[in-house]
Design an enzyme around this catalytic site. Structure first.
Site, PDB file in Angstrom:
ATOM      1  N   ASP A 187      11.545  75.999  52.065  1.00 40.82           N
ATOM      2  CA  ASP A 187      10.338  76.318  52.824  1.00 40.82           C
ATOM      3  C   ASP A 187      10.748  76.571  54.275  1.00 40.82           C
ATOM      4  O   ASP A 187      11.633  75.883  54.797  1.00 40.82           O
ATOM      5  CB  ASP A 187       9.330  75.172  52.755  1.00 40.82           C
ATOM      6  CG  ASP A 187       7.916  75.610  53.098  1.00 40.82           C
ATOM      7  OD1 ASP A 187       7.054  75.566  52.194  1.00 40.82           O
ATOM      8  OD2 ASP A 187       7.660  75.994  54.246  1.00 40.82           O
TER       9      ASP A 187
ATOM     10  N   VAL B  37       1.431  74.822  44.990  1.00 38.63           N
ATOM     11  CA  VAL B  37       2.015  75.418  43.789  1.00 38.63           C
ATOM     12  C   VAL B  37       3.498  75.107  43.666  1.00 38.63           C
ATOM     13  O   VAL B  37       3.968  74.639  42.620  1.00 38.63           O
ATOM     14  CB  VAL B  37       1.804  76.953  43.791  1.00 38.63           C
ATOM     15  CG1 VAL B  37       2.462  77.587  42.564  1.00 38.63           C
ATOM     16  CG2 VAL B  37       0.320  77.289  43.838  1.00 38.63           C
TER      17      VAL B  37
ATOM     18  N   THR C 104      -0.931  84.092  49.245  1.00 39.89           N
ATOM     19  CA  THR C 104      -1.320  85.501  49.379  1.00 39.89           C
ATOM     20  C   THR C 104      -2.764  85.544  49.886  1.00 39.89           C
ATOM     21  O   THR C 104      -3.700  85.670  49.100  1.00 39.89           O
ATOM     22  CB  THR C 104      -1.194  86.252  48.043  1.00 39.89           C
ATOM     23  OG1 THR C 104      -1.722  85.428  46.988  1.00 39.89           O
ATOM     24  CG2 THR C 104       0.253  86.580  47.732  1.00 39.89           C
TER      25      THR C 104
ATOM     26  N   CYS D  85      -8.256  80.641  46.508  1.00 39.37           N
ATOM     27  CA  CYS D  85      -8.186  81.278  45.182  1.00 39.37           C
ATOM     28  C   CYS D  85      -9.464  82.067  44.894  1.00 39.37           C
ATOM     29  O   CYS D  85      -9.482  83.280  45.018  1.00 39.37           O
ATOM     30  CB  CYS D  85      -7.945  80.220  44.105  1.00 39.37           C
ATOM     31  SG  CYS D  85      -6.320  79.450  44.201  1.00 39.37           S
TER      32      CYS D  85
ATOM     33  N   ARG E 205       7.538  70.433  57.134  1.00 39.90           N
ATOM     34  CA  ARG E 205       7.266  70.201  55.718  1.00 39.90           C
ATOM     35  C   ARG E 205       8.520  69.672  55.007  1.00 39.90           C
ATOM     36  O   ARG E 205       8.434  68.731  54.211  1.00 39.90           O
ATOM     37  CB  ARG E 205       6.800  71.508  55.061  1.00 39.90           C
ATOM     38  CG  ARG E 205       6.559  71.433  53.555  1.00 39.90           C
ATOM     39  CD  ARG E 205       5.390  70.585  53.215  1.00 39.90           C
ATOM     40  NE  ARG E 205       4.946  70.763  51.833  1.00 39.90           N
ATOM     41  CZ  ARG E 205       4.233  69.894  51.153  1.00 39.90           C
ATOM     42  NH1 ARG E 205       3.860  68.761  51.731  1.00 39.90           N
ATOM     43  NH2 ARG E 205       3.870  70.112  49.910  1.00 39.90           N
TER      44      ARG E 205
ATOM     45  N   THR F 230      -0.514  84.960  43.520  1.00 41.28           N
ATOM     46  CA  THR F 230      -1.547  85.855  43.006  1.00 41.28           C
ATOM     47  C   THR F 230      -1.524  87.177  43.760  1.00 41.28           C
ATOM     48  O   THR F 230      -1.566  87.197  44.994  1.00 41.28           O
ATOM     49  CB  THR F 230      -2.934  85.210  43.148  1.00 41.28           C
ATOM     50  OG1 THR F 230      -2.939  83.954  42.470  1.00 41.28           O
ATOM     51  CG2 THR F 230      -4.010  86.104  42.558  1.00 41.28           C
TER      52      THR F 230
END
Length: 421
Positions: A31, A13, A82, A257, A36, A117
């Site tokens: 991050d 995202v 999340t 998701c 990464r 989310t």
């Protein structure tokens, strides 16, 4: 001068978001994962969602894992995961940690926008108090919040960030307008400004809940049709001849998701005194599909007089969806573990996934290449393009003289395989 943005969390995202905004204004991608950050500085995205050219196109984007480097930003967009705990309750710790990190650099007039989310109310019930406590600032007086839920679809090269309509919201009417105008800079498909943060949160969490319930219905129909010796795919094709029939297919429902979001909504529902029925039943049904497929494969093997003990089984695909390297919350693992519990030897082959990550996450190494004429059963679990390009003859060459082929993803006709959902 346009306000400087910090995007917190550079996964599926956050990275596309940082790159798109980087075409318009100065952006810092933050991050906590040092590895990464190093990869991104070298213009490499291990998720395969963004090419080297994509990373170079966001010319105003820099990457860091140092909080000191984001102090002069004025807009903070939080895009951390999340997940859920083993007991299916929301795990908000990444969101809480990100909020605490941002609170250390929060200043008067700053806006914190959440994309992760959550259940309805989480932003103002969980995140805002953290921001206030550690910053010493007051909500809607010294700093403000927005919520604009992510709609990224990993592996989808058609529906990209700019052409997916974006829901926006803000903690005041003025901030809602600022947030909406901000996203309009990069979202070609336009925006939908919700009346409040909690409405935007609820809108997001029901999107995947709706898909989950619909897939659960088709999965249950598949179980029924199996007992009736009717091919589910043929039934669905017939039903789709009506213009308003929804084209869902049975299968394994995992990922970060659809397999997770419904539990956020049911958690909040129970907290306010309502016991959700349909959502939880659908979730349980989808969570059990891996075990059902394992039982079907084993029955087919027994019907062909193939001994389960020490049988060699090939699982084609481990990622939670096609053409994607993400193995988080993949339900293919249920199929693997269940077949192993039958004392079978299970090989997993997936050209998209990282072997070391698989070993860390699930405790085994996938095979580099399947062995011809080695398998008593072959299960096509994920519809990667590499598998779609194979003929049934090529699949059969992987099996012993007497073997079973089970097609979870309808890559082949019913008469070409021994079983399918």
């Amino acid at each position: 001068m346009k306000k400087k943005i910090c995007v917190v969390g550079l996964g599926y995202v956050g990275l596309p978001l940082a790159l798109e905004f980087g075409k318009k204004r100065e952006v810092i991608g933050f991050d906590i994962n040092h590895e990464r950050i190093t990869q991104l500085k070298n213009r490499h995205d291990i998720t395969n969602e963004n090419t080297q050219q994509d990373l170079e196109a966001g010319t105003k984007v820099s990457f860091t894992n140092s909080v000191n480097h984001i102090r002069d930003c004025e807009l903070y967009i939080i895009t951390v995961p999340t997940p859920i705990y083993k007991d299916k309750k929301p795990d908000l710790s990444p969101l809480e940690k990100a909020s605490k990190t941002i609170s250390k650099v929060l200043k008067h007039g700053d806006i914190v926008i959440y994309e992760s989310t959550v259940y309805p109310g989480a932003t103002e019930e969980i995140c805002v108090p953290i921001l206030e406590h550690y910053s010493g600032l007051k909500y809607n007086k010294d700093f403000y919040c927005g919520y604009s839920p992510e709609r990224i679809n990993p592996g989808d090269k058609e529906h990209r960030l700019p052409n997916i309509k974006k829901v926006t919201s803000g903690s005041t009417e003025e901030v809602a307008n600022i947030v909406d105008e901000l996203y309009k800079e990069i979202i070609v498909a336009g925006t939908h400004k919700a009346s409040s943060i909690i409405v935007a949160e609820a809108a997001k969490v029901i999107e995947n809940t709706q898909r989950d319930v619909n897939i659960a219905l088709i999965n249950e129909l598949s179980l029924i049709f199996s007992r009736l010796n009717i091919d589910t795919e043929e039934v669905l094709k017939a039903a789709e001849s009506k213009w308003n029939f929804l084209p869902f297919r049975p299968g394994l429902v995992g990922g970060h998701c659809i397999g997770v979001d419904p539990y956020y909504l049911t958690y909040k529902a129970i907290e306010v005194g309502y016991k959700p029925e349909m959502i939880l039943v659908g979730r349980r049904l989808n969570d059990n599909m891996g075990f059902y497929i394992a039982s079907q494969v084993s029955k087919l093997m027994v019907s062909k007089r193939i001994n389960l003990v020490d049988a060699n089984i090939l699982i084609m695909g481990l990622a939670f969806k096609e053409n994607c390297p993400d193995i988080r919350n993949t339900r293919v693992i249920d199929l693997v573990k269940e077949l192993e519990s039958y004392s079978c030897n299970v090989d997993v082959f997936d050209p998209w996934i990282n072997k070391d990550e698989t070993n860390r996450e699930y405790g085994f190494l996938p095979v580099s290449k399947p062995v011809n004429a080695n398998y008593d059963a072959i299960v096509i679990a994920v519809a990667h393009d590499e598998f779609k390009q194979m003929t049934i003859k090529q699949i059969k060459l992987l099996g012993k003289d007497n073997h079973v082929i089970y097609d979870v993803k309808y890559l082949f006709e019913a008469n070409q395989v021994d079983g399918r959902l």
